[in-house]
Design an enzyme around this catalytic site. Structure first.
Site, PDB file in Angstrom:
ATOM      1  N   TYR A  29       0.872  -1.180   0.000  1.00  0.00           N
ATOM      2  CA  TYR A  29       0.000   0.000   0.000  1.00  0.00           C
ATOM      3  C   TYR A  29       0.905   1.224   0.000  1.00  0.00           C
ATOM      4  CZ  TYR A  29      -4.266   2.643   0.933  1.00  0.00           C
ATOM      5  OH  TYR A  29      -5.304   3.519   0.840  1.00  0.00           O
ATOM      6  N   LYS A  84     -21.838 -18.971  -9.401  1.00  0.00           N
ATOM      7  CA  LYS A  84     -21.099 -18.887 -10.658  1.00  0.00           C
ATOM      8  C   LYS A  84     -19.646 -18.498 -10.396  1.00  0.00           C
ATOM      9  CE  LYS A  84     -21.752 -18.781 -15.214  1.00  0.00           C
ATOM     10  NZ  LYS A  84     -22.715 -19.517 -16.027  1.00  0.00           N
ATOM     11  N   GLU A 126     -25.059 -12.520 -16.949  1.00  0.00           N
ATOM     12  CA  GLU A 126     -25.756 -13.693 -16.445  1.00  0.00           C
ATOM     13  C   GLU A 126     -27.221 -13.335 -16.213  1.00  0.00           C
ATOM     14  OE1 GLU A 126     -23.464 -16.169 -15.929  1.00  0.00           O
ATOM     15  OE2 GLU A 126     -25.063 -17.587 -15.575  1.00  0.00           O
ATOM     16  N   ASP A 127     -28.102 -14.233 -16.589  1.00  0.00           N
ATOM     17  CA  ASP A 127     -29.503 -14.098 -16.182  1.00  0.00           C
ATOM     18  C   ASP A 127     -30.117 -12.737 -16.503  1.00  0.00           C
ATOM     19  OD1 ASP A 127     -29.121 -16.636 -15.364  1.00  0.00           O
ATOM     20  OD2 ASP A 127     -29.367 -16.287 -13.231  1.00  0.00           O
ATOM     21  N   ALA A 185     -37.001 -20.306 -28.826  1.00  0.00           N
ATOM     22  CA  ALA A 185     -36.197 -19.293 -29.530  1.00  0.00           C
ATOM     23  C   ALA A 185     -35.832 -18.187 -28.556  1.00  0.00           C
ATOM     24  CB  ALA A 185     -36.954 -18.756 -30.745  1.00  0.00           C
ATOM     25  N   GLY A 186     -35.296 -18.602 -27.414  1.00  0.00           N
ATOM     26  CA  GLY A 186     -34.806 -17.642 -26.424  1.00  0.00           C
ATOM     27  C   GLY A 186     -33.310 -17.428 -26.577  1.00  0.00           C
ATOM     28  N   ALA A 187     -32.698 -16.912 -25.520  1.00  0.00           N
ATOM     29  CA  ALA A 187     -31.282 -16.530 -25.574  1.00  0.00           C
ATOM     30  C   ALA A 187     -30.398 -17.668 -26.091  1.00  0.00           C
ATOM     31  CB  ALA A 187     -30.819 -16.087 -24.187  1.00  0.00           C
ATOM     32  N   ASN A 288     -33.792 -27.245 -17.817  1.00  0.00           N
ATOM     33  CA  ASN A 288     -33.493 -27.632 -16.440  1.00  0.00           C
ATOM     34  C   ASN A 288     -34.662 -27.236 -15.554  1.00  0.00           C
ATOM     35  OD1 ASN A 288     -30.884 -28.807 -16.592  1.00  0.00           O
ATOM     36  ND2 ASN A 288     -30.026 -26.760 -16.907  1.00  0.00           N
ATOM     37  N   ASN A 319     -22.774 -25.562 -19.669  1.00  0.00           N
ATOM     38  CA  ASN A 319     -21.942 -24.370 -19.839  1.00  0.00           C
ATOM     39  C   ASN A 319     -20.633 -24.474 -19.064  1.00  0.00           C
ATOM     40  OD1 ASN A 319     -24.490 -23.767 -20.579  1.00  0.00           O
ATOM     41  ND2 ASN A 319     -24.493 -21.701 -19.742  1.00  0.00           N
TER      42      ASN A 319
END
Lengths: 429, 159
Positions: A29, A84, A126-127, A185-187, A288, A319
């Site tokens: 420091y 995650k 994410e999400d 047909a999502g992400a 899922n 993933n």
């Protein structure tokens, strides 16, 4: 629930330099740190060399589509982001910082991420709900000088491509010829369709299905899609060369591959759907916690290869096989972005890893226990990014293979030693 | 896109044009609740197009691909009492099917319409579209158009 309160969260920040006496702080420091700051001030990229920025990413979300739970808010997303971050560290040696942001408006969210860019070597989104996630990823990829990844799109797409390369090898079909139906047909399916097209699959042989049925250029809601979901709109124009109108039942007729990322099963895909497909059907039922069709049911109806998102069945398309190592490779070369070519390199590396061990109907992707796969994927990503000019510190495949293995095993050893010394308490029944 | 033919419409095209006119109205509806389409949309579109094709003051251009009508542009001629130039050609209805977009077809159709409108005396060309339609704004800006007159709207309830 019990464990979350016992441990008070899943990750913490620990020092990586020795502190033997309080005097040492004069190195780490002030005053010692001032020179380092000046050096970085003269050249911002030095922050990747002189601080832990090179290995630090944000796991960022606005909590608008958490797991299958919907818009539950940024605070409620924190346990998921922490989980995650734990996987990032354990499988990839990546220091990931959970970062829920109170901004459901995409433009505001983008502004916040741009403001925190100096702290990070990469951003893992994410999400975030669809179609906002496409817009956010597109803009941040364009505007930031560090890699941005939306795992629900890109992680799933890369893992799926890897599994599909091998599945087609097992059944002996040519990627250029096969007909693929995407249910949902999502992400993830939109990203997967786009990655498959990049890889060389024929968009005319693909059919995407959303809640309104098959996508095709003449659908009455096309103009609405053009304004509200341009990503889906563009695929509607490119795909479905045969102009199949209807739903899943019509679309699967004679199809070789069915990739479902829709809603939890069982029973979302029926035996009848499977039996309408071409010879040796390949089914990826990725919802899922319960796949759209249970593997035993799919096999019973004639499926040749079945993959799910679950670890208790063979062929887990997950993933976690991708994101820790993609970031490992990208961070190690101080990448400015993760390109589609790097994603394809990741998928190929994963597929080849499984091929070397002998692929079969029940083994098309490595399992999460196969540690060597992670550094192999990292090395492929790093060398691809280096050759594309997307790396600040380019590296060869071999250099990165060695470095990634070291960093990943250090992370595992770190946790093991924390457990063996009792600093981190073992899970009790 | 070279194989797509652009020509003046005739009476036999009307039935095939109607679907496109309806799609355009539904697209407009996306931009503002005050553009909500009416129950009689289909019938209205049919008589609107029949009238345009029979009248002397309208120009109707279509784009055709292998016998399929893939785009329509309707323009009207209007006198300008107070201004020069004295005849205005208004591009009022313009729709191209999704898979034929972003391939230069729109520009070709507009140029064809302008050519015809000029030959009928128009010295000024204007275009009408919903204010929130940013794609149209960009399209016309690129072709050298600029905002001229604004139409503002509110519902007629008491303020």
């Amino acid at each position: 629930m019990k464990y979350s309160s016992l441990y008070g969260g899943k990750v913490e920040v620990i020092p990586k330099v020795p502190v033997q006496s309080l005097e040492d702080f004069s190195i780490w420091y002030t005053p010692g740190v001032a020179d380092v700051s000046l050096e970085i001030s003269a050249n911002c990229d030095e922050s990747f060399r002189l601080t832990n920025r090179w290995n630090t990413i944000a796991v960022a979300t606005n909590g608008t589509r958490v797991l299958g739970l919907g818009d539950i808010g940024p605070e409620a997303s924190l346990p998921v982001m922490e989980g995650k971050a734990l996987i990032f560290k354990y499988l990839g040696g990546v220091d990931a910082f959970p970062l829920p942001i109170n901004a459901s408006d995409p433009d505001k969210f983008i502004e916040v991420i741009k403001c925190v860019e100096p702290a990070f070597g990469g951003i893992n989104l994410e999400d975030v709900r669809s179609p906002d996630c496409f817009y956010i990823l597109e803009r941040l990829t364009e505007e930031l000088k560090i890699p941005v990844w939306h795992d629900d799109q890109l992680g799933t797409a890369s893992a799926t491509l890897a599994a599909l390369i091998n599945a087609l090898k097992v059944v002996g079909k040519d990627p250029k010829e096969v007909e693929i139906v995407f249910f949902g047909a999502g992400a993830s399916n939109i990203a997967t369709a786009n990655l498959l097209i990049r890889y060389g699959f024929d968009p005319g042989n693909m059919i995407l299905i959303d809640s309104q049925g098959t996508l095709h250029p003449d659908r009455p809601d096309m103009d609405s899609l053009m304004l509200k979901n341009r990503w889906k709109y563009e695929l509607a124009i490119k795909t479905n060369g045969r102009r199949v109108v209807g739903g899943l039942e019509e679309a699967v007729e004679g199809a070789d591959v069915l990739i479902a990322a829709s809603r939890p099963g069982p029973g979302v895909i029926s035996r009848d759907h499977v039996s309408r497909m071409a010879d040796s059907p390949i089914i990826f039922a990725l919802a899922n916690p319960v796949p759209e069709i249970l593997p035993e049911e799919a096999y019973d109806a004639g499926a040749k290869i079945v993959a799910t998102g679950r670890s208790d069945y063979p062929n887990q398309v997950n993933n976690s096989l991708i994101f820790p190592s993609v970031f490992r490779g990208a961070l190690d070369v101080r990448a400015t972005k993760i390109t589609p070519e790097a994603m394809i390199a990741a998928s190929r590396a994963l597929a080849i890893f499984a091929q070397e061990r002998g692929i079969s109907e029940t083994y098309i992707v490595p399992t999460m226990q196969e540690w060597e796969a992670y550094s192999r994927v990292a090395a492929s990503v790093a060398s691809e990014l280096s050759s594309q000019g997307a790396a600040r510190f380019p590296a060869s495949y071999d250099e990165e293979l060695e470095r990634a293995s070291k960093i990943i095993s250090r992370a595992r050893n770190l946790l093991e030693s924390l457990i063996s010394t009792g600093i981190v308490q073992r899970l009790s029944g | 896109m070279e194989r797509v033919k652009i020509r003046v419409a005739d009476i036999s095209d009307v039935e095939r044009i109607i679907e496109l006119v309806i799609r355009q109205r539904r697209l407009n509806e996306e931009f503002d609740p005050l553009l909500k389409t009416s129950q009689s949309l289909v019938e209205a579109a049919r008589s609107y197009m029949n009238e345009a094709i029979k009248g002397q003051r309208s120009v109707l251009i279509v784009a055709e691909d292998a016998g399929k009508i893939v785009g329509v542009l309707k323009a009207d001629l209007v006198d300008r009492l107070f201004y020069e130039p004295s005849i205005e050609g208004i591009l009022r209805d313009f729709y191209i099917l999704p898979e034929y977009r972003r391939k230069g077809l729109g520009v070709r159709m507009v140029n064809e319409a302008i050519k015809t409108l000029r030959s009928l005396g128009a010295g000024l060309i204007t275009a009408e579209f919903p204010s929130q339609h940013r794609i149209a704004v960009e399209f016309y800006n690129k072709l050298g158009f600029r905002p001229l007159i604004s139409i503002y709207a509110r519902q007629a309830e008491e303020s």
